[in-house]
Design a protein around this motif. Structure first.
Motif, PDB file in Angstrom:
ATOM      1  N   THR A 502       0.842  -1.210   0.000  1.00 35.54           N
ATOM      2  CA  THR A 502       0.000   0.000   0.000  1.00 35.54           C
ATOM      3  C   THR A 502       0.873   1.254   0.000  1.00 35.54           C
ATOM      4  O   THR A 502       2.065   1.199   0.310  1.00 35.54           O
ATOM      5  N   PHE A 503       0.240   2.359  -0.302  1.00 39.70           N
ATOM      6  CA  PHE A 503       0.898   3.664  -0.236  1.00 39.70           C
ATOM      7  C   PHE A 503       1.541   3.861   1.143  1.00 39.70           C
ATOM      8  O   PHE A 503       2.713   4.209   1.262  1.00 39.70           O
ATOM      9  N   TYR A 506       4.567   1.689   1.885  1.00 37.02           N
ATOM     10  CA  TYR A 506       5.716   2.087   1.075  1.00 37.02           C
ATOM     11  C   TYR A 506       6.378   3.348   1.641  1.00 37.02           C
ATOM     12  O   TYR A 506       7.596   3.410   1.783  1.00 37.02           O
ATOM     13  N   SER A 520       1.968   9.198   7.175  1.00 35.18           N
ATOM     14  CA  SER A 520       1.775   8.505   5.895  1.00 35.18           C
ATOM     15  C   SER A 520       0.295   8.335   5.594  1.00 35.18           C
ATOM     16  O   SER A 520      -0.128   8.463   4.443  1.00 35.18           O
ATOM     17  N   ASP A 524      -1.645   9.672   2.391  1.00 33.39           N
ATOM     18  CA  ASP A 524      -2.416   8.732   1.587  1.00 33.39           C
ATOM     19  C   ASP A 524      -3.787   9.326   1.271  1.00 33.39           C
ATOM     20  O   ASP A 524      -4.237   9.343   0.119  1.00 33.39           O
ATOM     21  N   GLY A 529      -3.884   8.224  -2.427  1.00 29.85           N
ATOM     22  CA  GLY A 529      -3.141   6.986  -2.630  1.00 29.85           C
ATOM     23  C   GLY A 529      -2.172   7.027  -3.806  1.00 29.85           C
ATOM     24  O   GLY A 529      -1.632   5.995  -4.194  1.00 29.85           O
ATOM     25  N   SER A 530      -1.920   8.221  -4.380  1.00 28.75           N
ATOM     26  CA  SER A 530      -1.022   8.277  -5.528  1.00 28.75           C
ATOM     27  C   SER A 530       0.405   8.641  -5.119  1.00 28.75           C
ATOM     28  O   SER A 530       0.679   9.761  -4.673  1.00 28.75           O
ATOM     29  N   LEU A 531       1.306   7.679  -5.297  1.00 26.70           N
ATOM     30  CA  LEU A 531       2.712   7.938  -4.969  1.00 26.70           C
ATOM     31  C   LEU A 531       3.270   9.021  -5.882  1.00 26.70           C
ATOM     32  O   LEU A 531       4.075   9.852  -5.465  1.00 26.70           O
ATOM     33  N   GLN A 575       9.673   0.902  -6.605  1.00 27.23           N
ATOM     34  CA  GLN A 575       8.257   0.780  -6.991  1.00 27.23           C
ATOM     35  C   GLN A 575       8.073  -0.270  -8.079  1.00 27.23           C
ATOM     36  O   GLN A 575       7.019  -0.889  -8.187  1.00 27.23           O
ATOM     37  N   PHE A 580       0.524  -1.963  -6.165  1.00 24.08           N
ATOM     38  CA  PHE A 580      -0.090  -1.233  -5.052  1.00 24.08           C
ATOM     39  C   PHE A 580      -1.582  -1.480  -4.963  1.00 24.08           C
ATOM     40  O   PHE A 580      -2.306  -1.421  -5.975  1.00 24.08           O
ATOM     41  N   ARG A 583      -6.839   2.008  -2.967  1.00 25.06           N
ATOM     42  CA  ARG A 583      -7.113   2.562  -1.635  1.00 25.06           C
ATOM     43  C   ARG A 583      -8.424   2.023  -1.121  1.00 25.06           C
ATOM     44  O   ARG A 583      -9.352   1.773  -1.886  1.00 25.06           O
TER      45      ARG A 583
END
Ligand SMILES: NC(=O)c1ccc[n+]([C@@H]2O[C@H](COP(=O)([O-])OP(=O)(O)OC[C@H]3O[C@@H](n4cnc5c(N)ncnc54)[C@H](O)[C@@H]3O)[C@@H](O)[C@H]2O)c1
Ligand SMILES: [Zn+2]
Length: 669
Positions: A502-503, A506, A520, A524, A529-531, A575, A580, A583
């Motif tokens: 998950t975000f 990570y 975190s 998130d 939830g977008s890295l 990554q 991933f 969410r």
């Protein structure tokens, strides 16, 4: 004998220096506990030798005031109090007398004088004989009547104080006479009442609670001889009164006394009243007067001060453990003591400054306690004076040179920490890997610290990516002690399943300083939830403090981390090893539960959660994890061996849940 006398002189000198800092500057140079310990040492030496200096703090009150405030001679000397730490002594002091059992308020003693129904003067206790005129500040106090219907002369004393919750807010923005933040509410109330400007004082939320009538209110012949009755008259005139109980006479037992004290303490806690003990004093005024006085206190009263229970032991050594940040964390290793049924032989020493301030060296006798009944803490060094610098010049792990860093703590003090700067320090590297595979990060079970250490030694792990390619070393791993085909397969399985992540995991795994699970999770939610979105923000100087719950330091730390080339490489490359998880459904997260917005505290030993896990679970349920029980707590989750918090929650009528009950409710959410 001569040595003892020298020692007495030295102690008097030291204590007077501390008294000046405490009473005149409101900037204490040592803790009250330490002051009290030196005071008791002096008292004992004086008793042993019969040698007592006139300037000794055991003979005098407060300290000579040196402010610009006008000095006033007090009509009745205002003295200090004799004190005990034994409740039995308190009971035997009471004997068969009716007495007032009061809170010992932790503020500044103030005398108020009224004539013809008007306040004509207010002054501080000063050195007990000469006080300071603070009449100009009385209108700035929150609850002092300036005129009263009682027209005869009235003189009373009480405490000017700042409630604890007000203090917590105020201390964020204020500094004391030497430019440092106020350490406690007492110093701030004292500083406020004694300042020259009423405007300043009025911003400080100072309240006054009376504890004694010195003159007046003696009209009713039936009650003339009762302190209690006079205080009640004061209360009717509109004064705030220090909370107290009246002891029932002859039959008052130790249990009664304990119960009354507990009730008072609970009242203080619930109402945010700053206290540092309990005061008992005889109700009868004539009897009180017959008791007489010493240079320091009236003999009709006694203060009861409580402390965390401490245990004496011997410090054997100080260990330095490397941490992921490169700081070397000092740990005290001492002869085992049993505290609350647990054997304890180690306690953190926090940093170099802590060690220096306590003058700790191996071999000295120390006092340890369990703070809040949980964390072992070194409270005191009983053999001060032999300090010598024993900071290791080389890192105990890699042998690299150590370095001392200084930083300012939140309350403005200079804190020194010891560091190993070698980024390849084995132990530091190991700690990095341990963190990376830990449950809150990538959660790879089967990669224990011992296994990681061996893999590192064999050179198979240079960066985190290498974990995902351990298959290359299958044959060698199978040769290792403790590894068979099954355990190897299990390890590979755990590694593979951790690839789906998950975000939050990570980001936690990256180990950006100050960015743990809580932040975190905020990121998130904020970046859906977008890295990539998060990375973009970090690289474009996005102000993360816009996100509620993220402060300046954390924001700065993220920018710093992303500014480092090697970090970005790692961030991007890793990554590729992973997929991933979508969410969790926003709505599910946001659904109102019985825990939404509630403050939830956990206590005792829980079977299904570590402290971190329970707090995260509480947050996921929409609640706020708390660390101590107060009237603001909504639920208390109790595990095994729950103690003080459970008792307090019961007294406050807070909803108590067993771990099972909590799990059931959680699963129904
Ligand atoms: N850290 C330092 O450097 C330093 C220096 C000097 C003093 N101190 C602290 O101050 C203490 C000694 O100070 P002290 O002489 O001001 O007082 P104290 O703490 O021994 O208490 C006596 C005072 O308590 C007040 N009080 C509060 N509630 C009361 C009540 N309900 N009834 C009666 N009196 C009540 C009175 O004003 C009385 O004068 C030391 O034990 C130490 O903890 C610390
Ligand atoms: Zn090192």
């Amino acid at each position: 004998m001569k040595d003892l006398i020298e020692k007495i002189k030295e102690l008097v000198h030291t204590l007077n220096r501390h008294r000046n800092a405490y009473y005149n500057l409101e900037a204490p140079s040592i803790s009250d506990k330490e002051y009290d310990r030196l005071f008791d040492e002096l008292k004992q030496l004086e008793e042993e030798t019969g040698f007592v200096l006139s300037s000794s703090p055991t003979q005098t009150v407060g300290y000579k005031p040196v402010s610009e405030l006008k000095k006033v001679k007090l009509e009745t000397p205002l003295l200090s109090l004799d004190k005990t730490k034994q409740i039995e002594e308190l009971l035997s002091f009471l004997g068969k007398h009716t007495a007032l059992i009061m809170l010992k308020l932790d503020g500044l003693t103030v005398e108020l004088d009224y004539e013809g129904g008007r306040l004509i003067r207010a002054c501080t206790r000063g050195n007990g004989i000469t006080g300071e005129d603070i009449t100009h500040n009385i209108p700035a106090l929150k609850n002092v009547p300036l005129t009263i219907p009682y027209k005869k002369k009235l003189r009373l004393t009480g405490e000017a104080l700042i409630y604890k919750d007000d203090f917590e807010r105020l201390k964020l923005t204020l500094a004391d006479s030497i430019g440092k933040p106020y350490r406690n509410a007492r110093n701030l109330s004292s500083g406020s009442v004694r300042c020259l400007s009423p405007e300043t004082c009025s911003k400080r939320q100072v309240h006054f609670l009376a504890f004694k009538v010195l003159e007046g209110l003696d009209g009713n012949p039936n009650y003339r001889d009762s302190k209690n009755h006079r205080l009640y008259q004061l209360y009717k005139l509109g004064f705030g009164i220090c909370p107290y109980f009246v002891s029932a006479d002859a039959s008052y037992t130790l249990t009664d006394l304990q119960k009354d004290i507990e009730r008072l303490l609970l009242h203080a806690e619930q109402n945010e009243i700053p206290i540092d003990g309990i005061v008992v004093s005889y109700d009868s005024i004539s009897y009180s007067e017959s008791c007489g006085r010493t240079g320091r206190f009236y003999k009709d009263g006694l203060a009861y001060k409580f402390e965390d229970e401490t245990f004496e032991t011997i410090l054997r050594k100080i260990e330095w453990t490397p941490t992921r940040s490169g700081a070397l964390a000092p740990v005290a290793v001492f002869d085992t003591v049993e505290m609350d049924g647990c054997e304890v032989s180690r306690a953190t020493l926090h940093n170099l400054t802590f060690i220096k301030e306590l003058e700790l060296v191996p071999g000295c006798r120390i006092l340890v306690s369990k703070r809040n009944m949980i964390i072992p803490h070194v409270e005191e060094n009983l053999d001060r004076g032999a300090y010598q610098d024993i900071t290791p010049p080389a890192c105990p792990c890699c042998g690299g040179k150590t370095r001392i860093y200084s930083r300012l703590s939140q309350d403005g003090r200079l804190i020194e920490t010891l560091h190993c700067d070698n980024p390849d320090c084995e132990s530091r590297l190991l700690q990095n890997f341990v963190h990376f595979v830990s449950r809150k990060a990538m959660n790879i079970q089967g990669l224990s610290s011992a296994t990681l250490e061996k893999f590192l030694e064999n050179g198979w792990l240079k960066s985190f990516e290498d974990i995902y390619h351990l298959g290359q070393h299958k044959e060698e791993i199978l040769q290792m002690d403790g590894f068979g085909e099954t355990s190897y397969q299990n390890l590979i399985k755990a590694i593979q399943s951790s690839r789906h992540t998950t975000f939050v995991r990570y980001v936690v795994a990256m180990d950006i300083p100050l960015i743990g699970r809580t932040i975190s999770q905020l990121l998130d939610t904020h970046f859906a939830g977008s890295l990539d979105a998060f990375e973009h923000a970090a690289l474009n100087n996005y102000d993360f403090t816009q996100i509620e719950g993220i402060g300046n330091k954390s924001s700065y730390s993220m920018h710093n981390w992303f500014a480092e080339e090697s970090n970005i490489k790692l961030w991007k490359k890793l990554q590729n090893e992973m997929t991933f998880e979508e969410r969790k459904d926003e709505n599910r997260m946001k659904k109102e539960t019985i825990f939404t917005g509630k403050t939830i505290v956990a206590t005792g030993v829980l079977e299904n959660f570590t402290r971190n896990e329970i707090n995260t679970t509480i947050m996921e349920l929409g609640g706020k994890p708390g660390s101590s029980v107060s009237r603001k707590t909504d639920f208390l989750i109790v595990g095994k061996k729950a103690g003080g918090k459970l008792k307090k929650a019961q007294e406050l009528g807070i909803m108590i849940l067993s771990e099972d009950e909590f799990l059931k409710l959680k699963n129904n959410v």
